[in-house]
Motif scaffolding. Structure first.
Motif, short mmCIF file in Angstrom:
data_model
loop_
_atom_site.label_atom_id
_atom_site.label_comp_id
_atom_site.label_asym_id
_atom_site.label_seq_id
_atom_site.Cartn_x
_atom_site.Cartn_y
_atom_site.Cartn_z
N THR A 105 -4.55 -1.38 3.20
CA THR A 105 -4.56 -2.38 4.27
C THR A 105 -3.64 -3.56 4.01
O THR A 105 -3.58 -4.47 4.83
CB THR A 105 -6.00 -2.89 4.51
OG1 THR A 105 -6.51 -3.42 3.29
CG2 THR A 105 -6.90 -1.78 5.00
N GLU A 106 -2.91 -3.56 2.89
CA GLU A 106 -2.00 -4.67 2.62
C GLU A 106 -0.99 -4.86 3.75
O GLU A 106 -0.65 -5.97 4.13
CB GLU A 106 -1.27 -4.47 1.31
CG GLU A 106 -2.11 -4.76 0.10
CD GLU A 106 -1.39 -4.44 -1.20
OE1 GLU A 106 -0.25 -3.96 -1.17
OE2 GLU A 106 -2.00 -4.70 -2.25
N TYR A 107 -0.51 -3.76 4.29
CA TYR A 107 0.49 -3.83 5.35
C TYR A 107 -0.06 -4.54 6.58
O TYR A 107 0.66 -5.21 7.30
CB TYR A 107 0.94 -2.41 5.72
CG TYR A 107 2.02 -2.41 6.76
CD1 TYR A 107 3.33 -2.74 6.41
CD2 TYR A 107 1.75 -2.11 8.07
CE1 TYR A 107 4.33 -2.76 7.35
CE2 TYR A 107 2.74 -2.12 9.02
CZ TYR A 107 4.02 -2.44 8.66
OH TYR A 107 5.00 -2.47 9.60
N ILE A 108 -1.36 -4.41 6.80
CA ILE A 108 -1.97 -5.00 7.99
C ILE A 108 -1.92 -6.52 7.94
O ILE A 108 -1.97 -7.18 8.96
CB ILE A 108 -3.41 -4.48 8.16
CG1 ILE A 108 -3.36 -2.98 8.36
CG2 ILE A 108 -4.12 -5.14 9.31
CD1 ILE A 108 -4.69 -2.31 8.27
N GLN A 109 -1.80 -7.08 6.75
CA GLN A 109 -1.70 -8.54 6.63
C GLN A 109 -0.47 -9.05 7.38
O GLN A 109 -0.44 -10.15 7.87
CB GLN A 109 -1.65 -8.97 5.17
CG GLN A 109 -2.85 -8.54 4.36
CD GLN A 109 -4.16 -9.00 4.95
OE1 GLN A 109 -4.30 -10.11 5.43
NE2 GLN A 109 -5.15 -8.12 4.95
N VAL A 110 0.57 -8.22 7.45
CA VAL A 110 1.80 -8.61 8.13
C VAL A 110 1.81 -8.09 9.56
O VAL A 110 2.18 -8.79 10.48
CB VAL A 110 3.03 -8.06 7.36
CG1 VAL A 110 4.31 -8.40 8.07
CG2 VAL A 110 3.04 -8.59 5.94
N GLN A 111 1.41 -6.86 9.75
CA GLN A 111 1.44 -6.22 11.06
C GLN A 111 0.01 -5.99 11.54
O GLN A 111 -0.69 -5.15 10.99
CB GLN A 111 2.19 -4.88 10.98
CG GLN A 111 3.54 -4.95 10.36
CD GLN A 111 4.50 -5.81 11.15
OE1 GLN A 111 4.36 -5.98 12.35
NE2 GLN A 111 5.50 -6.35 10.48
N LYS A 112 -0.40 -6.68 12.55
CA LYS A 112 -1.78 -6.60 13.03
C LYS A 112 -1.96 -5.39 13.94
O LYS A 112 -1.19 -5.16 14.85
CB LYS A 112 -2.15 -7.86 13.80
CG LYS A 112 -2.00 -9.14 13.03
CD LYS A 112 -3.01 -9.24 11.93
CE LYS A 112 -2.88 -10.58 11.24
NZ LYS A 112 -3.54 -10.65 9.99
N LEU A 113 -3.02 -4.62 13.68
CA LEU A 113 -3.42 -3.54 14.57
C LEU A 113 -4.45 -4.09 15.55
O LEU A 113 -5.24 -4.97 15.21
CB LEU A 113 -4.02 -2.38 13.79
CG LEU A 113 -3.07 -1.62 12.87
CD1 LEU A 113 -3.84 -0.57 12.07
CD2 LEU A 113 -1.97 -0.95 13.66
N THR A 114 -4.46 -3.55 16.75
CA THR A 114 -5.42 -4.01 17.75
C THR A 114 -6.78 -3.40 17.50
O THR A 114 -6.93 -2.44 16.74
CB THR A 114 -4.97 -3.62 19.17
OG1 THR A 114 -5.01 -2.19 19.28
CG2 THR A 114 -3.57 -4.15 19.47
N THR A 115 -7.78 -3.90 18.18
CA THR A 115 -9.12 -3.36 18.09
C THR A 115 -9.14 -1.90 18.53
O THR A 115 -9.81 -1.07 17.92
CB THR A 115 -10.09 -4.19 18.97
OG1 THR A 115 -9.97 -5.56 18.61
CG2 THR A 115 -11.52 -3.74 18.82
N ASN A 116 -8.39 -1.58 19.57
CA ASN A 116 -8.32 -0.19 20.04
C ASN A 116 -7.69 0.72 18.99
O ASN A 116 -8.11 1.86 18.82
CB ASN A 116 -7.53 -0.10 21.35
CG ASN A 116 -8.28 -0.71 22.51
OD1 ASN A 116 -9.49 -0.86 22.47
ND2 ASN A 116 -7.55 -1.07 23.54
N ASP A 117 -6.64 0.22 18.30
CA ASP A 117 -6.02 1.00 17.23
C ASP A 117 -7.04 1.31 16.14
O ASP A 117 -7.14 2.45 15.68
CB ASP A 117 -4.84 0.24 16.60
CG ASP A 117 -3.67 0.08 17.56
OD1 ASP A 117 -3.53 0.91 18.48
OD2 ASP A 117 -2.89 -0.87 17.36
N TRP A 118 -7.79 0.28 15.73
CA TRP A 118 -8.79 0.49 14.69
C TRP A 118 -9.88 1.45 15.15
O TRP A 118 -10.35 2.29 14.40
CB TRP A 118 -9.42 -0.84 14.26
CG TRP A 118 -8.57 -1.56 13.27
CD1 TRP A 118 -7.93 -2.74 13.45
CD2 TRP A 118 -8.25 -1.13 11.95
NE1 TRP A 118 -7.24 -3.07 12.32
CE2 TRP A 118 -7.41 -2.10 11.38
CE3 TRP A 118 -8.58 -0.01 11.20
CZ2 TRP A 118 -6.91 -2.00 10.10
CZ3 TRP A 118 -8.08 0.09 9.91
CH2 TRP A 118 -7.25 -0.90 9.38
#
Length: 128
Positions: A105-118
């Motif tokens: 999840t380190e990448y997510i700190q920079v690129q946010k996924l939406t609630t739908n993506d999750w």
């Protein structure tokens, strides 16, 4: 040996259409080939807007985006989709401990996924 740059011979909009055929990593690399190519690629809202809209089909062409540059948005959307695709393929499945999850999840700190993506990712994990 003298080199010939095709973008100098073509109309600007035709050069843009040619660059539009490249994927985002190739487009970023092409912008480093020459000053002319850099100008044609990086100064073109047309190319980056089309790239972004092709990646993010939920936005209509009528919406205006003023807070971010089209290039930044297209690159960000490309990497979000790459990351989401890798997760959906199971690349980050079978996590053994919290530290492994942090690496994923380190990448997510920079690129946010939406609630739908999750939601889609978690549903895929439950289905595995």
């Amino acid at each position: 040996m003298e080199t010939w740059d095709i973008t100098e011979s073509l109309p600007f909009n035709l050069s843009e259409d040619i660059f539009l055929l490249l994927d985002i990593p190739s487009l970023c690399s092409a912008s480093e080939v020459s000053t002319q190519w850099n100008h044609c690629i990086n100064e073109s809202d047309y190319v980056w807007k089309r790239k972004f809209l092709s990646l993010n089909s939920c936005l209509s062409g009528s919406k205006k985006v003023e807070t971010l540059q089209w290039k930044e948005m297209a690159i960000r959307e490309y990497y979000i989709q790459q990351y989401k695709s890798a997760w959906l393929r199971g690349q980050f499945s079978l996590i053994n401990c919290y530290k492994d999850l942090r690496k994923c999840t380190e990448y997510i700190q920079v690129q946010k996924l939406t609630t739908n993506d999750w939601g889609e990712i978690f549903q895929r994990e439950l289905d595995r």
